[in-house]
Design an enzyme around this catalytic site. Structure first.
Site, PDB file in Angstrom:
ATOM      1  N   ASN A  11     110.034  14.019 -38.671  1.00 46.93           N
ATOM      2  CA  ASN A  11     109.004  14.595 -37.804  1.00 46.93           C
ATOM      3  C   ASN A  11     107.693  13.860 -38.082  1.00 46.93           C
ATOM      4  O   ASN A  11     107.046  14.116 -39.091  1.00 46.93           O
ATOM      5  CB  ASN A  11     108.877  16.092 -38.113  1.00 46.93           C
ATOM      6  CG  ASN A  11     107.687  16.728 -37.417  1.00 46.93           C
ATOM      7  OD1 ASN A  11     107.112  16.164 -36.489  1.00 46.93           O
ATOM      8  ND2 ASN A  11     107.302  17.923 -37.883  1.00 46.93           N
ATOM      9  N   TRP A  12     107.341  12.978 -37.188  1.00 56.75           N
ATOM     10  CA  TRP A  12     106.150  12.139 -37.420  1.00 56.75           C
ATOM     11  C   TRP A  12     104.844  12.883 -37.194  1.00 56.75           C
ATOM     12  O   TRP A  12     103.778  12.387 -37.521  1.00 56.75           O
ATOM     13  CB  TRP A  12     106.170  10.927 -36.488  1.00 56.75           C
ATOM     14  CG  TRP A  12     107.254   9.937 -36.749  1.00 56.75           C
ATOM     15  CD1 TRP A  12     108.333  10.056 -37.604  1.00 56.75           C
ATOM     16  CD2 TRP A  12     107.388   8.652 -36.134  1.00 56.75           C
ATOM     17  NE1 TRP A  12     109.108   8.921 -37.548  1.00 56.75           N
ATOM     18  CE2 TRP A  12     108.548   8.046 -36.649  1.00 56.75           C
ATOM     19  CE3 TRP A  12     106.633   7.959 -35.183  1.00 56.75           C
ATOM     20  CZ2 TRP A  12     108.971   6.773 -36.261  1.00 56.75           C
ATOM     21  CZ3 TRP A  12     107.046   6.703 -34.791  1.00 56.75           C
ATOM     22  CH2 TRP A  12     108.201   6.115 -35.332  1.00 56.75           C
ATOM     23  N   LYS A  13     104.913  14.043 -36.563  1.00 60.54           N
ATOM     24  CA  LYS A  13     103.700  14.800 -36.218  1.00 60.54           C
ATOM     25  C   LYS A  13     102.771  13.912 -35.384  1.00 60.54           C
ATOM     26  O   LYS A  13     103.257  13.053 -34.646  1.00 60.54           O
ATOM     27  CB  LYS A  13     103.040  15.354 -37.478  1.00 60.54           C
ATOM     28  CG  LYS A  13     104.071  16.074 -38.374  1.00 60.54           C
ATOM     29  CD  LYS A  13     103.465  16.889 -39.453  1.00 60.54           C
ATOM     30  CE  LYS A  13     104.585  17.550 -40.250  1.00 60.54           C
ATOM     31  NZ  LYS A  13     104.102  18.504 -41.222  1.00 60.54           N
ATOM     32  N   HIS A  97     107.849  24.720 -34.575  1.00 55.10           N
ATOM     33  CA  HIS A  97     107.352  24.221 -35.856  1.00 55.10           C
ATOM     34  C   HIS A  97     106.169  25.079 -36.290  1.00 55.10           C
ATOM     35  O   HIS A  97     105.387  25.545 -35.459  1.00 55.10           O
ATOM     36  CB  HIS A  97     106.926  22.752 -35.714  1.00 55.10           C
ATOM     37  CG  HIS A  97     106.592  22.140 -37.039  1.00 55.10           C
ATOM     38  ND1 HIS A  97     105.380  22.335 -37.656  1.00 55.10           N
ATOM     39  CD2 HIS A  97     107.339  21.382 -37.876  1.00 55.10           C
ATOM     40  CE1 HIS A  97     105.399  21.712 -38.815  1.00 55.10           C
ATOM     41  NE2 HIS A  97     106.561  21.123 -38.984  1.00 55.10           N
ATOM     42  N   GLU A  99     103.383  24.428 -37.404  1.00 60.74           N
ATOM     43  CA  GLU A  99     102.058  23.979 -36.938  1.00 60.74           C
ATOM     44  C   GLU A  99     101.834  24.396 -35.480  1.00 60.74           C
ATOM     45  O   GLU A  99     100.696  24.622 -35.063  1.00 60.74           O
ATOM     46  CB  GLU A  99     101.926  22.459 -37.147  1.00 60.74           C
ATOM     47  CG  GLU A  99     101.739  22.156 -38.630  1.00 60.74           C
ATOM     48  CD  GLU A  99     102.290  20.816 -39.085  1.00 60.74           C
ATOM     49  OE1 GLU A  99     102.565  19.947 -38.242  1.00 60.74           O
ATOM     50  OE2 GLU A  99     102.445  20.647 -40.314  1.00 60.74           O
ATOM     51  N   GLU A 167     111.694  26.027 -42.995  1.00 61.45           N
ATOM     52  CA  GLU A 167     110.525  25.351 -43.556  1.00 61.45           C
ATOM     53  C   GLU A 167     109.505  26.390 -44.022  1.00 61.45           C
ATOM     54  O   GLU A 167     108.737  26.917 -43.195  1.00 61.45           O
ATOM     55  CB  GLU A 167     109.870  24.454 -42.500  1.00 61.45           C
ATOM     56  CG  GLU A 167     110.784  23.403 -41.925  1.00 61.45           C
ATOM     57  CD  GLU A 167     109.993  22.250 -41.319  1.00 61.45           C
ATOM     58  OE1 GLU A 167     110.117  21.134 -41.821  1.00 61.45           O
ATOM     59  OE2 GLU A 167     109.235  22.483 -40.364  1.00 61.45           O
ATOM     60  N   GLY A 173     103.749  19.823 -46.398  1.00 63.13           N
ATOM     61  CA  GLY A 173     102.631  18.918 -46.667  1.00 63.13           C
ATOM     62  C   GLY A 173     101.850  19.240 -47.930  1.00 63.13           C
ATOM     63  O   GLY A 173     100.749  18.730 -48.127  1.00 63.13           O
ATOM     64  N   SER A 211     107.865  19.253 -47.837  1.00 63.55           N
ATOM     65  CA  SER A 211     107.668  18.394 -49.018  1.00 63.55           C
ATOM     66  C   SER A 211     108.960  17.795 -49.564  1.00 63.55           C
ATOM     67  O   SER A 211     109.100  17.625 -50.783  1.00 63.55           O
ATOM     68  CB  SER A 211     106.912  19.154 -50.116  1.00 63.55           C
ATOM     69  OG  SER A 211     105.605  19.487 -49.669  1.00 63.55           O
ATOM     70  N   GLY A 232     108.655  15.460 -42.972  1.00 68.22           N
ATOM     71  CA  GLY A 232     107.383  15.125 -42.339  1.00 68.22           C
ATOM     72  C   GLY A 232     106.792  13.866 -42.956  1.00 68.22           C
ATOM     73  O   GLY A 232     107.175  12.746 -42.617  1.00 68.22           O
ATOM     74  N   GLY A 233     105.869  14.049 -43.890  1.00 67.04           N
ATOM     75  CA  GLY A 233     105.129  12.925 -44.468  1.00 67.04           C
ATOM     76  C   GLY A 233     106.009  11.763 -44.910  1.00 67.04           C
ATOM     77  O   GLY A 233     105.709  10.591 -44.606  1.00 67.04           O
TER      78      GLY A 233
END
Ligand code: PGA
Length: 253
Positions: A11-13, A97, A99, A167, A173, A211, A232-233
């Protein structure tokens, strides 16, 4: 249809301009070789979906969107409908998600409507659930997951078209993760709910997200009922993303 394991999705956001994105996809593609179809996915910003499909051509990597609107078209300035994303080349969509739930005030009914829209457009849907830090500290994780599962998942979900991502909001993150025992308990609970409700509940993939990195991937992905990871990251670094996938090979719970 049970997917092979592990299922590892990036997930590149809101990250990715053409040059960096092309290099990132190219570096993953160079390693992806004989990964089973459906096990590796990237979710770039919508602006890059069409190009990403070209970049992954010939590789076992699918491309997804990070969100969709619940309506097929209409007066919703700035939003993107699932059929539009499918036409751009998306093969999947993330719904709910944290966010989106947090910054765009999406509730379970909205998430479910989006998931239905995604399925209607022929997309695989990745439905995200997870407790906040307050809920975690109050011991309400499983209660929260029950409500989100009941409210967010489409009726008749099958293993071929729906993936659940657990999640914990406080783990996204932050570099913090639940203990392996907590992850096992949450995933076991989700599995039981899926089995109760859906004929294919035993085969629906349940991913852990929050994470995930190369150093913790092996233990997380070896946990029972953890079928993969939503990353993600670390998905923005091809070496890290691939290391997570490799950690899951042969380790899937
Ligand atoms: P993270 O994000 O890996 O950067 O914690 C996971 C996610 O939000 O899907």
């Amino acid at each position: 249809m049970r997917l092979p394991r592990p299922v590892v999705l990036g997930n590149w956001k809101m990250n990715g301009l053409v040059d960096d994105a092309r290099a990132l996809v190219g570096a993953v593609k160079a390693r992806a070789g004989d990964a089973p179809t459906g096990t590796l996915g990237v979710f770039p910003p919508a602006t890059l979906i069409e190009r990403a499909r070209e970049w992954v051509a010939g590789a076992p990597i699918f491309v997804g969107a990070q969100d969709c609107h619940h309506a097929p078209k209409g007066a919703y300035t700035g939003d993107l409908a699932a059929p539009m994303l499918a036409e751009a080349g998306a093969q999947a969509v993330i719904c709910g998600h944290s966010e989106r739930r947090q910054y765009h005030f999406e509730d379970d009914a909205t998430v479910r409507a989006k998931a239905d829209a995604g399925l209607g457009a022929g997309l695989k849907v990745v439905v995200c659930i997870g407790e906040t830090e307050d809920e975690y500290l109050a011991g309400k994780t499983l209660e929260r997951l029950d409500a989100q599962l009941a409210g967010s998942l489409p009726e008749g979900s099958t293993a071929g078209d729906v993936v659940v991502a657990y999640e914990p909001v406080w783990a996204i993150g932050t570099g913090r993760t639940p203990t392996d025992q907590e992850i096992e308990a949450a995933h076991g609970h989700i599995r039981a709910r899926l089995v109760e409700r859906f004929a294919e509940g035993g085969d629906i993939a349940i991913l852990y997200g929050g994470s995930v990195k190369p150093s913790n991937a092996k233990a997380i992905l070896a946990t029972s009922n953890v079928d993969g990871a939503l990353v993600g990251g670390a998905s923005l670094d091809a070496d890290d993303f691939w290391a997570i996938y490799e950690a899951g090979l042969g380790a899937s719970g």
